[in-house]
Design a protein around this motif. Structure first.
Motif, PDB file in Angstrom:
ATOM      1  N   ASN A 104      34.557  42.235   1.406  1.00 46.89           N
ATOM      2  CA  ASN A 104      35.384  42.129   2.603  1.00 46.89           C
ATOM      3  C   ASN A 104      36.271  40.892   2.535  1.00 46.89           C
ATOM      4  O   ASN A 104      35.777  39.768   2.602  1.00 46.89           O
ATOM      5  CB  ASN A 104      34.483  42.067   3.843  1.00 46.89           C
ATOM      6  CG  ASN A 104      35.290  42.070   5.135  1.00 46.89           C
ATOM      7  OD1 ASN A 104      36.461  42.435   5.148  1.00 46.89           O
ATOM      8  ND2 ASN A 104      34.648  41.656   6.213  1.00 46.89           N
ATOM      9  N   GLU A 105      37.581  41.115   2.372  1.00 43.85           N
ATOM     10  CA  GLU A 105      38.554  40.028   2.288  1.00 43.85           C
ATOM     11  C   GLU A 105      38.156  38.994   1.223  1.00 43.85           C
ATOM     12  O   GLU A 105      38.209  37.790   1.446  1.00 43.85           O
ATOM     13  CB  GLU A 105      38.723  39.347   3.653  1.00 43.85           C
ATOM     14  CG  GLU A 105      39.285  40.278   4.715  1.00 43.85           C
ATOM     15  CD  GLU A 105      39.478  39.583   6.043  1.00 43.85           C
ATOM     16  OE1 GLU A 105      38.932  38.472   6.225  1.00 43.85           O
ATOM     17  OE2 GLU A 105      40.175  40.140   6.914  1.00 43.85           O
ATOM     18  N   ARG A 106      37.748  39.509   0.076  1.00 45.43           N
ATOM     19  CA  ARG A 106      37.374  38.700  -1.081  1.00 45.43           C
ATOM     20  C   ARG A 106      36.117  37.859  -0.826  1.00 45.43           C
ATOM     21  O   ARG A 106      35.835  36.916  -1.556  1.00 45.43           O
ATOM     22  CB  ARG A 106      38.533  37.791  -1.528  1.00 45.43           C
ATOM     23  CG  ARG A 106      39.721  38.567  -2.057  1.00 45.43           C
ATOM     24  CD  ARG A 106      40.923  37.666  -2.288  1.00 45.43           C
ATOM     25  NE  ARG A 106      40.717  36.706  -3.358  1.00 45.43           N
ATOM     26  CZ  ARG A 106      40.970  36.932  -4.659  1.00 45.43           C
ATOM     27  NH1 ARG A 106      41.419  38.114  -5.044  1.00 45.43           N
ATOM     28  NH2 ARG A 106      40.779  35.990  -5.557  1.00 45.43           N
ATOM     29  N   ARG A 107      35.376  38.206   0.195  1.00 46.04           N
ATOM     30  CA  ARG A 107      34.125  37.506   0.493  1.00 46.04           C
ATOM     31  C   ARG A 107      32.963  38.344  -0.014  1.00 46.04           C
ATOM     32  O   ARG A 107      32.750  39.456   0.454  1.00 46.04           O
ATOM     33  CB  ARG A 107      33.993  37.249   1.994  1.00 46.04           C
ATOM     34  CG  ARG A 107      35.046  36.295   2.527  1.00 46.04           C
ATOM     35  CD  ARG A 107      34.959  36.154   4.044  1.00 46.04           C
ATOM     36  NE  ARG A 107      35.955  35.209   4.514  1.00 46.04           N
ATOM     37  CZ  ARG A 107      35.767  33.894   4.631  1.00 46.04           C
ATOM     38  NH1 ARG A 107      34.582  33.386   4.321  1.00 46.04           N
ATOM     39  NH2 ARG A 107      36.719  33.099   5.052  1.00 46.04           N
ATOM     40  N   CYS A 108      32.222  37.808  -0.971  1.00 39.99           N
ATOM     41  CA  CYS A 108      31.104  38.522  -1.585  1.00 39.99           C
ATOM     42  C   CYS A 108      29.830  37.718  -1.355  1.00 39.99           C
ATOM     43  O   CYS A 108      29.368  36.994  -2.247  1.00 39.99           O
ATOM     44  CB  CYS A 108      31.347  38.691  -3.089  1.00 39.99           C
ATOM     45  SG  CYS A 108      32.956  39.373  -3.543  1.00 39.99           S
ATOM     46  N   PRO A 109      29.266  37.786  -0.146  1.00 42.23           N
ATOM     47  CA  PRO A 109      28.121  36.921   0.172  1.00 42.23           C
ATOM     48  C   PRO A 109      26.892  37.218  -0.674  1.00 42.23           C
ATOM     49  O   PRO A 109      26.560  38.364  -0.938  1.00 42.23           O
ATOM     50  CB  PRO A 109      27.858  37.226   1.652  1.00 42.23           C
ATOM     51  CG  PRO A 109      28.403  38.602   1.854  1.00 42.23           C
ATOM     52  CD  PRO A 109      29.602  38.692   0.961  1.00 42.23           C
ATOM     53  N   GLY A 110      26.233  36.148  -1.099  1.00 44.64           N
ATOM     54  CA  GLY A 110      24.983  36.292  -1.834  1.00 44.64           C
ATOM     55  C   GLY A 110      23.808  36.389  -0.884  1.00 44.64           C
ATOM     56  O   GLY A 110      23.987  36.583   0.323  1.00 44.64           O
ATOM     57  N   PRO A 111      22.590  36.237  -1.385  1.00 46.16           N
ATOM     58  CA  PRO A 111      21.386  36.397  -0.564  1.00 46.16           C
ATOM     59  C   PRO A 111      21.346  35.517   0.684  1.00 46.16           C
ATOM     60  O   PRO A 111      20.792  35.900   1.706  1.00 46.16           O
ATOM     61  CB  PRO A 111      20.253  36.041  -1.524  1.00 46.16           C
ATOM     62  CG  PRO A 111      20.806  36.355  -2.875  1.00 46.16           C
ATOM     63  CD  PRO A 111      22.254  36.008  -2.802  1.00 46.16           C
ATOM     64  N   THR A 112      21.928  34.311   0.607  1.00 47.97           N
ATOM     65  CA  THR A 112      21.893  33.397   1.760  1.00 47.97           C
ATOM     66  C   THR A 112      23.078  33.601   2.699  1.00 47.97           C
ATOM     67  O   THR A 112      23.141  32.975   3.758  1.00 47.97           O
ATOM     68  CB  THR A 112      21.907  31.933   1.295  1.00 47.97           C
ATOM     69  OG1 THR A 112      23.156  31.665   0.629  1.00 47.97           O
ATOM     70  CG2 THR A 112      20.755  31.647   0.339  1.00 47.97           C
TER      71      THR A 112
END
Length: 320
Positions: free
Chosen positions: A171-179
């Motif tokens: 989403n909008e170049r946001r690739c959240p990790g586990p945290t």
């Protein structure tokens, strides 16, 4: 005998059975952490269940933490008299792990870098990208961070078939990790050593105490370069960090109605039965979560490891 200031490896009160069981408990954890994967640095596990939590499988920001806690926040408690020794989190630190999983096109080692160089962390795409057979791997870390930012592929290590970095499906170049973190600034505190010790507390303490032992002290300050723990020039450091972690955080644990040394002695005195693995179960929980009421992943395998080592030490026979 391993000793760092007040942190001394317990000798079982001169009882060889207690001492060997103690070492077996330590090795059971090491086998499940660094030894199992033959690594000194934590790997990007990329748990599939992260998809259901709106997290990204194989996000570069998994370097920040692969549980619910940011590793950079894994500091010493306020009550800890050695808390001042903890490493400071430097947002400008740039590091890259030199470790790989043992399967084709696996995610490369973790890295950290300031947001001014890499504003958002991409995800690793395991298959489906085209690689040039003449692609060469990138060793220079500044060049590597630029390559990641440009969604580079096939140059993280030798012999990549069809994998690389991408912001696609994020989403909008946001690739959240586990945290939930979407960048890798300050995320240099992933697990290292035989126990894959993470955070700034234990490493900072060891760094302080190593300064007092010239023959063991590496030229690098571990708080400025935590990856020195895994430098081949200092093969002993991964074991020293692991032992220090276990001695200071597990061996000396006493909380509520459970105390490590007492529990170990009671288990030995009651016959060391495999039908009663409560001691190693709770020791594993204390190691992984800091509490006897916590959770230890791969708990049954840690029990198996424990009894395998005991068998090698001549402290257990099948059927007992």
């Amino acid at each position: 005998m391993f000793k760092m200031s007040k942190h001394k490896l317990w000798d079982g009160d001169d009882n060889i059975e207690y001492g060997l069981v103690h070492i077996a408990a330590f090795l059971a954890q090491a086998m499940e952490e660094g030894i199992k994967a033959n690594t000194c640095e934590e790997l990007n596990a990329g748990h599939p269940h992260e998809v259901q939590k709106n997290k990204t499988v194989y996000s570069a920001s998994a370097a920040c933490g692969q549980g619910n806690e940011l590793y950079e926040n894994r500091g010493c408690s306020e009550e800890d008299e050695e808390a001042y020794m903890a490493c400071n989190v430097n947002p400008d630190m740039i590091l890259r792990a030199k470790v790989l999983s043992n399967w084709d096109d696996a995610p490369p080692g973790f890295f950290c870098a300031p947001r001014k160089y890499l504003p958002l962390a991409p995800r690793w795409v395991v298959h489906g990208l085209t690689c040039n057979s003449s692609s060469t791997s990138i060793d220079n870390i500044t060049e590597y961070i630029s390559y990641v930012k440009k969604e580079g592929r096939c140059r993280d290590y030798k012999q990549i078939n069809s994998a690389g970095w991408s912001y696609a499906d994020c989403n909008e170049r946001r690739c959240p990790g586990p945290t939930g973190r979407v960048h890798v600034q300050g995320c240099c505190w992933w697990g290292r050593g035989v126990l894959l010790t993470s955070g700034v507390c234990t490493l900072g303490k060891l760094n302080t105490y190593l300064r007092e032992i010239p023959e063991l002290t590496p030229p690098e300050n571990l708080c400025l370069n935590p990856s020195a723990v895994c430098d081949n020039r200092y093969p002993y450091l991964k074991w020293i960090l692991g032992l220090f972690d276990y001695v200071s955080n597990v061996q000396d644990y006493a909380g509520g109605d459970w105390e490590y040394k007492t529990a170990l002695k009671n288990w030995v005195n009651n016959g060391k039965s495999r039908n009663d693995p409560k001691f190693i179960d709770i020791a594993s929980k204390v190691f992984k979560s800091g509490s006897p009421a916590g959770i230890a992943n791969e708990a049954s395998q840690r029990v198996n490891n424990f009894f395998e080592v005991l068998k090698i030490f001549g402290q257990y026979k099948e059927g007992e």
